[in-house]
Write an enzyme that holds these catalytic residues in place. Structure first.
Site, PDB file in Angstrom:
ATOM      1  N   HIS A  80       2.842   7.262 -10.242  1.00 52.39           N
ATOM      2  CA  HIS A  80       2.294   6.425  -9.176  1.00 52.39           C
ATOM      3  C   HIS A  80       0.813   6.123  -9.339  1.00 52.39           C
ATOM      4  O   HIS A  80       0.361   5.031  -8.994  1.00 52.39           O
ATOM      5  CB  HIS A  80       2.522   7.108  -7.831  1.00 52.39           C
ATOM      6  N   ASP A 139      -1.091   0.429  -4.797  1.00 51.25           N
ATOM      7  CA  ASP A 139      -0.489   1.118  -3.660  1.00 51.25           C
ATOM      8  C   ASP A 139      -0.701   0.261  -2.401  1.00 51.25           C
ATOM      9  O   ASP A 139      -0.326  -0.908  -2.388  1.00 51.25           O
ATOM     10  CB  ASP A 139      -1.064   2.527  -3.549  1.00 51.25           C
TER      11      ASP A 139
END
Length: 309
Positions: free
Chosen positions: A285, A90
């Protein structure tokens, strides 16, 4: 600057640094730390600046890319390591992608999760996003105004973490992605559905660890990273056209919403060294937490091929 670091493995072994994303902690690498240490690597996983047990400077500009990469260099200095493999997820991914360009002598290789390598934008990032999204909501633009997202996310950290970790699973995730791009005054967490239960990759005790830490620290430190996108672009003009020469690995889940607004096919514009891409079918994610076995296997294969010893 003080960083709280989870350390594992033998000093003197090849160093691997794990850089987490938003809103996470070194704890996000809990499945990778022991696996990498057992495989013979010296692992350093910091709570990055603004998070957990690390320092949280007040100034927004304290969270620029030069400071973020310098923090990791400081960790290497602390353990007496000349170079390391930098691994980021991320927001940690832009940190590790920038590292070989800003600190080429301190990076042996790069592995990034979720956020691919992209060439430098021709205009300031927020200007590009405003043109792309128009009147529609885009979370990074929503994060720009100091205090707004801070209040929403920090008002109920349990709700924030529950929805962020569990609100993108199943059909609810598809609905949330649509809502994320819709115009309107709703905030970021308001657009995420309330999950009917936690995903199978995180327990209530694990979620409670995040809730406890962010209840104590708030979210401003992490949000300030987003408020430096334009500053980072302005202060790295010399990197336009620069190439990453070290070996690189990119991993992402095919269901990661980030891939909806980033391109995975521009690596050759940024990377001149060996490059491999791994897409994990159906993963979302929170990749290293959702699919630790696949992530660990890919990381170890990548690391073992580097001839670091």
């Amino acid at each position: 600057m003080q960083l709280r670091v989870t350390e594992a493995g033998d000093r003197g072994a090849p160093v691997v640094v794990l850089a987490h994303g938003f809103p996470e902690l070194a704890y996000s690498w809990r499945h990778q730390i022991p696996a990498l240490a057992e495989a013979g690597y010296h692992v350093l996983a910091p709570d990055q600046r603004g998070y957990g047990g690390s320092s949280r400077p007040e100034a927004i500009e304290a969270y620029n890319i030069h400071e973020l990469t310098a923090d990791i260099v400081g960790l290497l200095d602390d353990v007496g390591a000349e170079r390391a493999v930098w691994i980021g997820h991320d927001w940690g991914a832009p940190v590790v992608w920038h590292a070989p360009l800003l600190h080429p002598d301190r990076v042996a290789a790069v592995a990034a999760l979720s956020v691919p390598a992209l060439p430098r934008s021709q205009v300031a990032p927020t200007k590009a996003w405003r043109k792309l999204f128009g009147e529609n909501f885009f979370y990074i633009l929503y994060f720009q105004e100091p205090g707004v997202a801070d209040a929403e996310l920090g008002g109920d950290p349990a709700r924030t973490m529950r929805r962020m970790m569990g609100g993108l699973k199943g059909s609810g995730g598809k609905d949330a992605i649509v809502r994320m791009a819709a115009p309107g005054t709703e905030g970021f967490i308001d657009r995420l559905p309330e999950p009917d239960g936690l995903p199978d990759w995180i327990s209530q005790d694990e979620l409670d660890h995040y809730i406890s830490e962010f209840s104590r620290t708030g979210f401003t430190g992490g949000l300030n990273w987003y408020r430096n996108f334009d500053r980072n672009w302005e202060t790295t003009a010399e990197l336009d056209g620069a190439k990453i020469a070290v070996p690189c690995l990119f991993m992402a889940g095919t269901a990661d919403p980030v891939l909806g607004f980033t391109s995975t096919d521009r690596a050759s514009e940024v990377i001149s060294g060996p490059y491999r891409q791994v897409l994990i079918e159906g993963a979302g994610h929170w990749l290293q937490q959702e699919r630790p076995k696949e992530v660990n296997a890919a990381l170890l294969e990548f690391l073992d091929g580097l001839e670091l010893r």
